[in-house]
Design an enzyme around this catalytic site. Structure first.
Site, PDB file in Angstrom:
ATOM      1  CD  GLN A 287      -2.836  -1.065   2.428  1.00 40.21           C
ATOM      2  OE1 GLN A 287      -2.659  -1.999   3.386  1.00 40.21           O
ATOM      3  NE2 GLN A 287      -3.957  -0.321   2.568  1.00 40.21           N
TER       4      GLN A 287
ATOM      5  CG  HIS B   7      -0.484  -6.015   5.477  1.00 41.78           C
ATOM      6  ND1 HIS B   7      -0.847  -5.579   6.803  1.00 41.78           N
ATOM      7  CD2 HIS B   7      -1.743  -5.521   4.903  1.00 41.78           C
ATOM      8  CE1 HIS B   7      -1.646  -4.894   6.565  1.00 41.78           C
ATOM      9  NE2 HIS B   7      -2.339  -4.845   5.766  1.00 41.78           N
TER      10      HIS B   7
ATOM     11  CG  ASN C 285      -2.878  -7.627   8.152  1.00 44.25           C
ATOM     12  OD1 ASN C 285      -2.996  -6.781   8.963  1.00 44.25           O
ATOM     13  ND2 ASN C 285      -3.664  -7.376   7.144  1.00 44.25           N
ATOM     14  CD  GLU C 286      -7.127  -6.768   8.874  1.00 45.08           C
ATOM     15  OE1 GLU C 286      -7.700  -6.942   7.778  1.00 45.08           O
ATOM     16  OE2 GLU C 286      -7.017  -5.669   9.535  1.00 45.08           O
TER      17      GLU C 286
END
Length: 635
Positions: free
Chosen positions: A182, A288, A347-348
């Site tokens: 990102q 991520h 991540n998540e």
């Protein structure tokens, strides 16, 4: 909420019966609980009316100027062995470097047939068939310059703020976060190969389907601007920096036995060293969402898999995934364990786990890396996995069916992961009855998985209120045909509206935010059930692009300030009034970035001019830092 209120709801957890805060304030609750009985003033105490008088006029309310305090340098600390001392744990490593991929050039690689050579690197990108590989303003690392003092001047203080005298512990983790996909840009530069997020803009398979999809691969060019970005974070007083490492940049061909990209190792080595040089603490996430495309079959079509858990395929179910990820994780941990005290494996994981084998691979690869870090490397830092689902609340907390619906949701999305990792317990029945292809955990599995999180990391942006929608949860869960059963897999209803008809919080770009008062209930659920210090590893507030007309408007983000200050205030109350060990908070994000297909969603504590790549502090950054550091215990 005030724990002295007599109205509380019972929430049943595996540890027994605990109490959570009521989510509604009684009608007779005073609006000024911090005031003493009866109004007082310094002029006329205990009077019901003010005293009126004249005095000479002066500008007594004009603000004074103060500037942010940069972080102080840290003493040198070692958290594990140097790579040279543990490289033998990773036998047969080879390193090389690659150039950049540019589909618009007539130049071609001349090493056809060489395994993992430049031609092979280019062929991976060519097969991906991305619409556009954009290059940005920069092609080499930019040297940092000091932040001018005029940029560090605090805004006028917020008028509304929490009223308490609680303190954060001296060692409270307070940081900002970003993710490689990102912020970095340089997507096809210096050996990086395609990863899953590269296709979100092109395919429309973004995590959130709102907004105009953007295929600009420059992101915010942090790959070349990282030193200036760290300089700015340190200058405003930020102590912790959470970032992810791009797997496909380190291992362009992803699999064990393939060459390591020496340029990537040098880049992240220099990034970590510069973070430490500026007095900050690095927090590393291994992946991520950016699984190399190779591990989902190398085609965009495979990315578009829909499932019960997430919106896209991240390759977790691939039979080669576990070995590939563990190999990559060992490589990164071995290189940087001496300087990095906090590690997040995934991540998540709730997003992108599209099958029972996905969950099994994630849990076991996480545990393998936990044991590698502590048992083989002898690392003294901490390792966790970052939950992407946060606890929900019952829409009607006095209705037992709503309470059970909320607990079912929490057990399905949260306990499925934390039961094995924190407690050494099996998956909850809520998960097993819905996921027909789940992989059973043996007693040996549970012993291996148990106690493999040193702290509980959870991303909490908001919550939902939950209500029952089916008479038979088990029957609903057994029917995994989403065409005929739209309630699968959770089999409950969710809303952001209370039973009284009010929104739980404001609508904002990306999601509906709930008022900070629900945060204490969420933290209590996690603390009571899993007995680990909690780090709120992401929380933040997105504002729509174009909502502000000028740079001054962009910077004056009062709504975001109020969000952060309120949430941090509730974390303090959770610790002091509820006994919850809240160990830290990490804000998302340190700057506006590419939010999985769009630049329209602005979470940034800094505004980014994407034409010039200049960063500008928003007032929320000052307010959040000031709130914590003014309350941080000094002893």
């Amino acid at each position: 909420m005030d724990l002295k209120m007599p109205s509380k709801i019972q929430i049943l957890l595996q540890a027994g019966v605990v109490f959570a805060q009521q989510v509604y304030i009684p009608a007779n609750e005073t609006g000024r609980p911090y005031c003493t009985a009866g109004p007082t003033t310094t002029v006329q105490p205990n009077s019901s009316t003010p005293s009126y008088y004249f005095r000479p006029f002066s500008y007594t309310l004009t603000e004074t100027v103060r500037t942010a305090t940069p972080v102080e340098s840290l003493p040198a600390t070692t958290y594990g062995p140097a790579f040279t001392d543990v490289s033998h744990l990773l036998p047969n490593l080879s390193t090389t470097s690659w150039g950049n991929y540019n589909p618009n050039t007539s130049a071609t690689a001349t090493d056809d047939g060489v395994p993992y050579g430049q031609a092979a690197f280019s062929s991976v990108w060519a097969a991906a068939s991305l619409a556009d590989i954009t290059s940005g303003l920069y092609s080499t690392t930019v040297s940092p310059t000091p932040v001018p003092t005029k940029e560090l001047v605090y805004p006028p203080p917020l008028y509304f703020a929490p009223h308490n005298c609680y303190q954060f512990p001296k060692d409270f983790i307070f940081g900002v976060a970003g993710a490689a996909a990102q912020v970095e840009g340089a997507a096809a530069s210096e050996g990086r190969t395609p990863a899953v997020p590269d296709f979100f803009g092109q395919t429309g398979a973004a995590m959130m389907p709102e907004g105009a999809y953007d295929t600009d691969f420059t992101a915010i060019e942090n790959y070349y601007l990282y030193k200036q970005d760290i300089e700015r974070l340190a200058a405003i007083g930020m102590k912790h920096y959470s970032f992810s490492i791009a797997w496909s940049r380190v291992l362009p061909f992803a699999l064990p036995g393939t060459p390591v990209n020496s340029q990537a190792i040098e880049h992240y080595d220099d990034l970590i060293n510069f973070i430490l040089e500026k007095g900050m603490v690095p927090m590393v996430t291994l992946t991520h969402f950016d699984t190399p495309l190779i591990l989902i079959g190398g085609t965009v079509e495979n990315l578009l898999t829909r499932s019960y858990y997430g919106l896209f395929n991240i390759g977790y179910q691939n039979e080669t995934f576990q070995e590939a990820f563990v190999n990559y994780g060992k490589l990164i941990m071995a290189h940087f364990a001496d300087r990095v005290p906090y590690w997040i494996t995934f991540n998540e994981p709730q997003f992108g786990a599209i099958s029972g084998p996905s969950v099994d691979n994630i849990l076991k690869s996480h545990a393998r890396l936990y044991h590698f870090y502590h048992d083989e490397l002898g690392g003294s830092g901490q390792v966790s996995i970052k939950m992407g689902a946060s606890p929900v609340v019952p829409q009607v907390p006095t209705n037992q069916s709503h309470v059970e619906a909320a607990l079912h949701y929490n057990r399905f999305y949260i306990d499925t992961w934390l039961n094995p990792l924190a407690l050494g317990q099996d998956y909850p029945e809520d998960y097993k009855m819905a996921i027909q292809d789940y992989v059973p955990l043996t007693q040996a599995d549970l012993e291996f998985l148990n106690n493999t999180i040193d702290f509980l990391a959870v991303d909490i942006y908001s919550t939902s209120s939950v209500y029952p929608v089916v008479p038979d949860l088990a029957a609903c869960a057994a029917n995994n045909d989403t065409a005929s059963n739209p309630h699968y897999p959770s089999c409950v209803g969710t809303t952001h509206t209370t039973t009284t008809g009010w929104l739980m919080g404001p609508h904002a770009e990306y999601t509906t935010y709930t008022t900070a008062g629900y945060l204490r209930t969420q933290l209590q659920y996690l603390w009571s059930g899993f007995r680990r210090p909690i780090v709120v590893s992401e929380f933040g507030f997105a504002l729509a692009a174009g909502a502000a007309e000028t740079l001054d408007d962009e910077r004056l983000d009062v709504a975001r300030s109020e969000y952060y200050v309120a949430a941090l205030g509730e974390m303090l109350r959770s610790a002091w009034e509820d006994g919850v060990h809240v160990a830290g908070a990490v804000m998302w994000s340190w700057a506006d970035n590419w939010e999985w297909g769009s630049f329209a969603h602005r979470f940034g504590l800094q505004y980014v001019n994407r034409t010039t790549q200049e960063r500008f502090y928003r007032r929320s950054f000052f307010d959040a830092v000031d709130f914590v550091e003014a309350r941080r215990a000094r002893e």
